[in-house]
Design a protein around this motif. Structure first.
Motif, PDB file in Angstrom:
ATOM      1  N   UNK A 160       0.787  -1.222   0.000  1.00  0.00           N
ATOM      2  CA  UNK A 160       0.000   0.000   0.000  1.00  0.00           C
ATOM      3  C   UNK A 160       0.821   1.275   0.000  1.00  0.00           C
ATOM      4  N   UNK A 161       2.146   1.173   0.065  1.00  0.00           N
ATOM      5  CA  UNK A 161       3.015   2.347   0.048  1.00  0.00           C
ATOM      6  C   UNK A 161       3.122   2.866  -1.389  1.00  0.00           C
ATOM      7  N   UNK A 162       3.013   4.176  -1.581  1.00  0.00           N
ATOM      8  CA  UNK A 162       3.153   4.761  -2.907  1.00  0.00           C
ATOM      9  C   UNK A 162       4.634   4.779  -3.292  1.00  0.00           C
ATOM     10  N   UNK A 163       4.982   3.954  -4.249  1.00  0.00           N
ATOM     11  CA  UNK A 163       6.374   3.829  -4.680  1.00  0.00           C
ATOM     12  C   UNK A 163       6.478   4.337  -6.120  1.00  0.00           C
ATOM     13  N   UNK A 164       6.398   5.658  -6.242  1.00  0.00           N
ATOM     14  CA  UNK A 164       6.309   6.286  -7.551  1.00  0.00           C
ATOM     15  C   UNK A 164       7.608   6.182  -8.338  1.00  0.00           C
ATOM     16  N   UNK A 165       7.471   6.331  -9.653  1.00  0.00           N
ATOM     17  CA  UNK A 165       8.642   6.405 -10.518  1.00  0.00           C
ATOM     18  C   UNK A 165       9.530   7.576 -10.102  1.00  0.00           C
ATOM     19  N   UNK A 166      10.816   7.368 -10.155  1.00  0.00           N
ATOM     20  CA  UNK A 166      11.847   8.360  -9.822  1.00  0.00           C
ATOM     21  C   UNK A 166      11.884   8.692  -8.326  1.00  0.00           C
ATOM     22  N   UNK A 167      11.250   7.877  -7.517  1.00  0.00           N
ATOM     23  CA  UNK A 167      11.308   8.067  -6.063  1.00  0.00           C
ATOM     24  C   UNK A 167      12.350   7.116  -5.479  1.00  0.00           C
ATOM     25  N   UNK A 168      13.010   7.494  -4.368  1.00  0.00           N
ATOM     26  CA  UNK A 168      14.038   6.632  -3.775  1.00  0.00           C
ATOM     27  C   UNK A 168      13.483   5.350  -3.171  1.00  0.00           C
ATOM     28  N   UNK A 169      12.150   5.265  -3.022  1.00  0.00           N
ATOM     29  CA  UNK A 169      11.548   4.024  -2.515  1.00  0.00           C
ATOM     30  C   UNK A 169      10.800   3.275  -3.616  1.00  0.00           C
ATOM     31  N   UNK A 170      11.046   3.621  -4.871  1.00  0.00           N
ATOM     32  CA  UNK A 170      10.374   2.905  -5.958  1.00  0.00           C
ATOM     33  C   UNK A 170      10.659   1.409  -5.865  1.00  0.00           C
ATOM     34  N   UNK A 171       9.620   0.637  -6.081  1.00  0.00           N
ATOM     35  CA  UNK A 171       9.738  -0.818  -6.198  1.00  0.00           C
ATOM     36  C   UNK A 171       8.482  -1.294  -6.899  1.00  0.00           C
ATOM     37  N   UNK A 172       8.421  -2.572  -7.214  1.00  0.00           N
ATOM     38  CA  UNK A 172       7.259  -3.092  -7.934  1.00  0.00           C
ATOM     39  C   UNK A 172       6.923  -4.495  -7.470  1.00  0.00           C
ATOM     40  N   UNK A 173       5.699  -4.883  -7.733  1.00  0.00           N
ATOM     41  CA  UNK A 173       5.256  -6.255  -7.489  1.00  0.00           C
ATOM     42  C   UNK A 173       5.826  -7.118  -8.612  1.00  0.00           C
ATOM     43  N   UNK A 174       6.693  -8.056  -8.265  1.00  0.00           N
ATOM     44  CA  UNK A 174       7.387  -8.819  -9.298  1.00  0.00           C
ATOM     45  C   UNK A 174       6.469  -9.766 -10.068  1.00  0.00           C
ATOM     46  N   UNK A 175       5.247  -9.985  -9.595  1.00  0.00           N
ATOM     47  CA  UNK A 175       4.287 -10.748 -10.390  1.00  0.00           C
ATOM     48  C   UNK A 175       3.963 -10.029 -11.693  1.00  0.00           C
ATOM     49  N   UNK A 176       4.162  -8.718 -11.703  1.00  0.00           N
ATOM     50  CA  UNK A 176       3.904  -7.960 -12.935  1.00  0.00           C
ATOM     51  C   UNK A 176       4.864  -8.364 -14.048  1.00  0.00           C
ATOM     52  N   UNK A 177       6.042  -8.868 -13.696  1.00  0.00           N
ATOM     53  CA  UNK A 177       6.998  -9.301 -14.709  1.00  0.00           C
ATOM     54  C   UNK A 177       6.417 -10.421 -15.557  1.00  0.00           C
ATOM     55  N   UNK A 178       5.710 -11.326 -14.923  1.00  0.00           N
ATOM     56  CA  UNK A 178       5.097 -12.447 -15.641  1.00  0.00           C
ATOM     57  C   UNK A 178       4.051 -11.943 -16.637  1.00  0.00           C
ATOM     58  N   UNK A 179       3.276 -10.953 -16.210  1.00  0.00           N
ATOM     59  CA  UNK A 179       2.284 -10.373 -17.118  1.00  0.00           C
ATOM     60  C   UNK A 179       2.986  -9.717 -18.300  1.00  0.00           C
ATOM     61  N   UNK A 180       4.055  -8.981 -18.032  1.00  0.00           N
ATOM     62  CA  UNK A 180       4.788  -8.315 -19.098  1.00  0.00           C
ATOM     63  C   UNK A 180       5.344  -9.288 -20.129  1.00  0.00           C
ATOM     64  N   UNK A 181       5.935 -10.388 -19.663  1.00  0.00           N
ATOM     65  CA  UNK A 181       6.475 -11.403 -20.575  1.00  0.00           C
ATOM     66  C   UNK A 181       5.360 -11.984 -21.432  1.00  0.00           C
ATOM     67  N   UNK A 182       4.235 -12.297 -20.808  1.00  0.00           N
ATOM     68  CA  UNK A 182       3.121 -12.915 -21.529  1.00  0.00           C
ATOM     69  C   UNK A 182       2.539 -11.968 -22.572  1.00  0.00           C
ATOM     70  N   UNK A 183       2.397 -10.690 -22.227  1.00  0.00           N
ATOM     71  CA  UNK A 183       1.868  -9.708 -23.177  1.00  0.00           C
ATOM     72  C   UNK A 183       2.779  -9.590 -24.391  1.00  0.00           C
ATOM     73  N   UNK A 184       4.079  -9.429 -24.154  1.00  0.00           N
ATOM     74  CA  UNK A 184       5.022  -9.310 -25.264  1.00  0.00           C
ATOM     75  C   UNK A 184       5.015 -10.567 -26.141  1.00  0.00           C
ATOM     76  N   UNK A 185       5.136 -11.726 -25.513  1.00  0.00           N
ATOM     77  CA  UNK A 185       5.223 -12.971 -26.283  1.00  0.00           C
ATOM     78  C   UNK A 185       3.943 -13.207 -27.085  1.00  0.00           C
ATOM     79  N   UNK A 186       2.810 -12.990 -26.459  1.00  0.00           N
ATOM     80  CA  UNK A 186       1.543 -13.180 -27.157  1.00  0.00           C
ATOM     81  C   UNK A 186       1.384 -12.220 -28.320  1.00  0.00           C
ATOM     82  N   UNK A 187       1.805 -10.978 -28.139  1.00  0.00           N
ATOM     83  CA  UNK A 187       1.680  -9.977 -29.203  1.00  0.00           C
ATOM     84  C   UNK A 187       2.613 -10.298 -30.367  1.00  0.00           C
TER      85      UNK A 187
END
Length: 411
Positions: free
Chosen positions: A365-392
């Motif tokens: 729930x922490x806002x981890x915006x782009x270009x912020x020193x606490x930026x981070x991401x949910x690594x499950x999103x990587x799987x979605x990204x791979x699938x979108x690219x490969x499928x396209x």
């Protein structure tokens, strides 16, 4: 090739995707200095059967990998490589080991996703099931220009590496959106980025005798007030536009009784369409001309930066169909990137392209915006990204008739 193969193999590579992302996150490098990043990418790509790797295309640290599976279209995937001059505040195990440098814009994720997609294409090549060519463009220097005012996207676009591409795709992570949301906007989706410096020229003098001077600060007040009407009264409310004054200076700041000869204001214009881009400059010039009626003069300097990324109207439906089939649980939205800039625009101006935006907000729930020193991401999103690219990619290769003709590009 069925959808189940794509999803199963994307999941099979998922842990390796995380390893790539964390390795790259720990060792970030600034724009035009991505030497170790390039070496890591080259080493990984060179191990993939069928992959031909070139370095130094357009820029010394660029890495281009191409896999050719026979007759068919040539599809490109672009991933940016550089990090930002930020001290990371996260205390995770994979935090930056390079003091003062951080992957705070998600380029580590972009590269990791592209590497895993390359693995999938290599496996298809080994099975004899790759019906065309796929080129991976790992681009340095998205964040910063060099002394000539150019970013990495400009250099790669001018290098000729895009000439044989029929379509090109890219992504950007979006921590403002939750996991499971993918943005696929049509048309313009990032901003034209222009910077301005305006110098208001008057006549300096003693602060006790203002009537003997022509105060540029007084004139500046009229200009700042009128500037607010450029967007609110001179631009259609249906058109995205911003005029922001971000820095104002006058005098040397050391004396309190000297009226300066000049006042300077600096800031940025943001817009989507070329028409509004030109209109903002024209209207700003009109506002500055106020100072002439007050006995002053002005000088306006404009630095035209990145243009707007244009998502081709024939490619976005291809991507949306692939997402709908492979990831039916994902929410596809038409939202844009807002008024941030992206140098992918230089490539999108030369070949039909689409950039999608990947929701990746963390569960804490922490806002981890782009270009912020606490930026981070949910690594499950990587799987979605791979699938979108490969499928396209496979949707394009299996149905080349859907790919638009370069000669019919409209943007």
């Amino acid at each position: 090739m069925n959808d189940q193969w794509i999803t199963e193999h994307a999941k099979a590579y998922f842990q390796k995707t995380i390893v790539h992302r964390r390795q790259l996150h720990q060792h970030p490098e600034l724009s035009f200095h991505e030497e170790n990043t390039a070496a890591y990418l080259e080493a990984e790509l060179s191990q993939m059967p069928g992959m031909r790797v070139k370095t130094g295309v357009g820029l010394e640290t660029a890495v281009i990998a191409t896999i050719h599976g026979g007759d068919g279209p040539t599809i490109g995937i672009r991933a940016d490589m550089d990090a930002l001059p930020i001290n990371e505040a996260n205390q995770c195990l994979y935090r930056s080991q390079n003091e003062g440098v951080m992957h705070a814009c998600g380029h580590d994720a972009h590269m990791a996703i592209a590497l895993s997609v390359a693995h999938l294409m290599s496996e298809l090549w080994q099975r004899g099931e790759l019906l065309g060519t796929v080129r991976f463009l790992f681009q340095p220097a998205e964040e910063t220009t060099d002394r000539s005012g150019k970013t990495g996207g400009h250099y790669l676009a001018a290098s000729g590496v895009l000439d044989s591409l029929d379509a090109l795709f890219a992504l950007h992570v979006m921590p403002e959106y939750p996991l499971g949301v993918v943005l696929v906007p049509d048309g313009y989706c990032t901003a034209n980025v222009d910077e301005f410096t305006a110098i208001i020229k008057g006549k300096g003098g003693h602060g006790a005798y203002p009537h003997l001077s022509n105060d540029p600060i007084w004139m500046l007040g009229a200009v700042l007030q009128a500037l607010q009407g450029i967007v609110s009264r001179k631009t259609s409310p249906l058109e995205p536009a911003v005029v922001s004054v971000c820095h104002v200076t006058a005098g040397d700041g050391k004396t309190n009784n000297v009226i300066p000869s000049e006042a300077r204001l600096q800031g940025t214009f943001r817009s989507y369409s070329p028409e509004v881009r030109a209109q903002l400059v024209q209207q700003f010039e009109s506002v500055l001309s106020i100072v002439k009626s007050l006995g002053g003069d002005y000088q306006l300097l404009i630095n035209h930066g990145e243009p707007s990324v244009y998502n081709h109207q024939s490619l976005t439906p291809i991507m949306k169909r692939a997402i709908g089939r492979l990831l039916p649980e994902v929410c596809i939205r038409p939202d844009t990137f807002g008024l941030g800039g992206e140098d992918f625009a230089h490539m999108a101006a030369r070949v039909p392209s689409t950039m999608f935006f990947l929701g990746c907000a963390t569960e804490d729930g922490v806002k981890r915006d782009l270009h912020a020193p606490i930026f981070d991401l949910d690594e499950q999103s990587l799987l979605i990204g791979v699938t979108v690219f490969a499928g396209t990619i496979l949707e394009c290769l299996h149905h080349p008739e859907q790919i638009p003709d370069k000669k019919q590009m409209t943007c």
